[in-house]
Design an enzyme around this catalytic site. Structure first.
Site, PDB file in Angstrom:
ATOM      1  NE  ARG A  59      25.536  -0.822 -11.848  1.00 34.45           N
ATOM      2  CZ  ARG A  59      25.685  -0.650 -13.032  1.00 34.45           C
ATOM      3  NH1 ARG A  59      24.665  -0.715 -13.933  1.00 34.45           N
ATOM      4  NH2 ARG A  59      27.119  -1.019 -13.586  1.00 34.45           N
TER       5      ARG A  59
ATOM      6  CG  ASP B 119      29.432   4.856 -18.631  1.00 31.08           C
ATOM      7  OD1 ASP B 119      28.192   4.765 -18.041  1.00 31.08           O
ATOM      8  OD2 ASP B 119      29.768   4.161 -19.497  1.00 31.08           O
TER       9      ASP B 119
END
Length: 429
Positions: free
Chosen positions: A64, A305
């Site tokens: 992120r 993931d």
């Protein structure tokens, strides 16, 4: 500093090694592997009854950063990786701004040196801004250290752009990583299209949407004679398409996630947003096909993931919640519980998919145990019983579909460049 890992079961997939022995570490590198390594002056780690493996590699992580640090950043994400037994991770480019230039790649690489506790590799964007219209600075990013190229986070609709991108990345020998779902079919779906979605009244994402996209992406890679990697495979049809492509000699590799390997769409009857992910959790026949794909080599890697979100983002009605959840700290326990302790996969098979397999795809010098190599090592207790508690996670993402579940198997020690960075669940740096 000298470390001696003594008496552990050493599993080294790169050399088909599965023996009980010692590993001596000196100056950050593996100095010896054998049945009786010298212990003079070394700190001894008693690994009797434990499994000693190459440092685990996760080739599909969302950190992120930059721009979405409320969800995760390099510091929190790499500590979560260390807690999960991973010594190397590769982060995806769907950030704000996207990782689509050499400047961003270089900046994140430098940040990783100061903020990270495990080795961080960067995956650059295929298109500028992840907008799917114009190629990003692929060559410059690779020269700056990007290990792969991807527009992960959504399917690249432009066939022309993917073809051009494959031709370009092929010159560097780097794979394009694709999120293969046809959005025309899957768009606005919330879960796997099937009996459960019909009962719940939720619009589904059909498995054929994945099958069609995987077939298209592989055909383009075959035409360009370039490497392609299919991320988070979840459908039976996709596994078979990849299997056939490998038999034709196409340069295709693929991964499956711990959640797609162990959970089904039945879990969504609770409407718990922790189970919402793309591609969605599918029915049992698809899960069985994924496991078969791992066993016969159709699927090359297990990747998490890892996709953390802020708590308030997931704490909404199911249809409005973003897809994804934290996966780094539960991966080993989930895979060992669901695949090893049930006899579906052997321990060497699992370790290969968590270390050597992904490292080979990305062209890394990790995922192996050999004299002279960096001492990146994971020590696992396959019998360790524990319950998942998201509040104790190092990641900022506190949602997991495995919350409160009892798991069997956990990394006890993570070693990076000869230094112990995690021991008994505590990250030391």
């Amino acid at each position: 500093m000298k470390l001696l890992i003594k008496g552990g079961r050493i599993i080294n997939p790169a050399e088909n090694m599965d023996v009980v022995g010692d590993i001596l570490i000196e100056n950050g590198k593996i100095a010896a592997i054998g049945s009786s390594c010298p212990a003079a002056g070394a700190e001894i780690i008693d690994a009797a009854g434990l499994v000693v493996t190459p440092g685990l590699v996760d080739m599909h992580v969302h950190l992120r950063e930059p721009g979405l640090e409320a969800k995760e950043d390099i510091a929190s994400g790499t500590r979560a990786a260390a807690a999960g037994g991973f010594t190397t991770i590769a982060c995806m480019p769907n950030t704000r701004p996207a990782i689509d230039s050499s400047i961003v790649v270089a900046g994140l690489t430098q940040r990783a040196k100061t903020e990270g506790v495990v080795k961080l590799k960067i995956i650059g964007a295929l298109s500028k801004g992840l907008e799917g219209r114009e190629l990003a600075e692929i060559g410059d990013m690779i020269e700056s250290g990007a290990v792969a190229i991807s527009d992960d986070g959504g399917h690249l609709d432009s066939t022309r752009l993917l073809k051009t991108g494959l031709e370009y990345t092929g010159m560097f020998g780097r794979p394009v990583i694709t999120h293969s779902e046809d959005e025309g079919l899957a768009n606005e779906g919330f879960m796997h299209e099937g009996a459960v979605s019909a009962v719940l009244g939720l619009k589904g994402r059909p498995a054929v949407a994945e099958d069609i996209a995987v077939a298209r992406d592989i055909m383009l890679a075959e035409y360009a004679n370039a490497p392609i990697h299919i991320a988070h495979v979840s459908s039976k049809g996709a596994v078979e398409i990849i299997r056939q492509a490998k038999q034709r000699g196409v340069k295709v590799t693929a991964e499956a996630t711990p959640h797609h390997l162990t959970l089904t769409d039945e879990e969504l009857r609770t409407f718990n947003t922790a189970f919402k992910v793309n591609p969605p959790l599918r029915s049992a026949e698809h899960v069985a096909a994924l496991i078969d794909g791992l066993k016969d080599g159709t699927l090359d890697a297990i990747a998490t993931d890892h996709a953390p979100h802020a708590f308030e983002e997931k704490d909404v009605e199911f249809r409005y919640a973003p897809s994804g959840f934290a996966g780094l700290e539960t991966a080993v326990g989930v895979v060992l519980t669901g695949l090893y302790h049930t006899g579906k996969l052997t321990l060497p098979e699992i370790i290969a998919k968590l270390s050597y397999g992904p490292a080979k795809i990305l062209g890394l010098d990790s995922g192996v145990l050999k004299v002279g190599a960096p001492a990146d090592i994971t020590i696992i207790d396959t019998e360790y019983k524990w319950a998942v508690d998201c509040i104790k996670f190092y990641t900022r993402g506190k949602h997991s579909p495995f919350e409160s579940r009892n798991l069997k198997g956990k990394p006890l020690i993570t070693i990076v460049n000869g230094s112990i960075i995690m021991q008994n669940g505590e990250v030391l740096k």
